[in-house]
Design an enzyme around this catalytic site. Structure first.
Site, PDB file in Angstrom:
ATOM      1  N   PRO A   1       0.779  -1.251   0.000  1.00  0.00           N
ATOM      2  CA  PRO A   1       0.000   0.000   0.000  1.00  0.00           C
ATOM      3  C   PRO A   1       0.807   1.296   0.000  1.00  0.00           C
ATOM      4  O   PRO A   1       0.752   2.097   0.941  1.00  0.00           O
ATOM      5  CB  PRO A   1      -0.823  -0.130   1.272  1.00  0.00           C
ATOM      6  CG  PRO A   1       0.053  -0.913   2.196  1.00  0.00           C
ATOM      7  CD  PRO A   1       0.783  -1.894   1.308  1.00  0.00           C
ATOM      8  N   CYS A   2       1.512   1.570  -1.091  1.00  0.00           N
ATOM      9  CA  CYS A   2       2.263   2.819  -1.189  1.00  0.00           C
ATOM     10  C   CYS A   2       1.335   4.036  -1.229  1.00  0.00           C
ATOM     11  O   CYS A   2       1.759   5.149  -0.926  1.00  0.00           O
ATOM     12  CB  CYS A   2       3.197   2.800  -2.390  1.00  0.00           C
ATOM     13  SG  CYS A   2       2.384   2.552  -3.966  1.00  0.00           S
TER      14      CYS A   2
END
Length: 163
Positions: free
Chosen positions: A126-127
């Site tokens: 989850p950047c």
């Protein structure tokens, strides 16, 4: 082993999923829906079906964590940064500075941001949960509008009752 590719239509674009029996190598979003629409009806390789199932649950609001074997290609440093991204809880955000501190080097903020931008596994690593220190939605490979959508999806504003 030969890598396999499949496509999945999400609410914010067509996802291209690449992997093999050793895990998911990449999940990226395609901007050209016209091209992607023509490949959506392909048969999904067995090794990628669970990834599609879990993404589908995520977009339906029924999944907050992913349980998939991941096999991204990158440098040791990039992989370290990507592992740290997996520690950011669903519905929460961290700043690039906080991520640098988590990795033990506050001066590595630019290198951390660069590795973040090279994350090959969209949503699952989850950047999109990393923001600027001032709260701004700084750079996102999938486009800032998608980052905003994903953060809102993970942390919807609850309508308060007037009565």
């Amino acid at each position: 082993m030969k890598t396999q590719t499949t496509y999945y239509k999400t609410p914010i674009g067509i996802a291209e999923i690449v992997g093999d029996k050793n895990g998911i190598r990449s999940v990226s979003v395609l901007d050209d829906d016209a091209i992607a629409e023509s490949i959506l009806n392909q048969k999904t390789p067995e090794c990628l079906k669970e990834c599609i199932n879990q993404l589908e649950e995520y977009f339906k609001g029924k999944r907050t964590t992913f349980n998939l074997q991941l096999n991204p290609k990158g440098t040791d440093f990039q992989k370290k940064v990507w592992r740290a991204l997996l520690e950011i809880p669903f519905g929460k955000t961290r700043t690039y500075l906080q991520q640098s501190k988590t990795l033990g080097d506050v001066k590595a903020i630019r290198a951390v941001a660069s590795a973040n931008g090279k994350n090959p596994i969209w949503i699952i690593i989850p950047c999109h949960r990393v923001i600027g220190s001032d709260g701004s939605l700084t750079g996102y490979a999938g486009g800032i509008w998608r980052k905003k959508w994903l953060l809102a999806h993970e942390n919807p504003v609850k309508q308060q009752s007037l009565f």
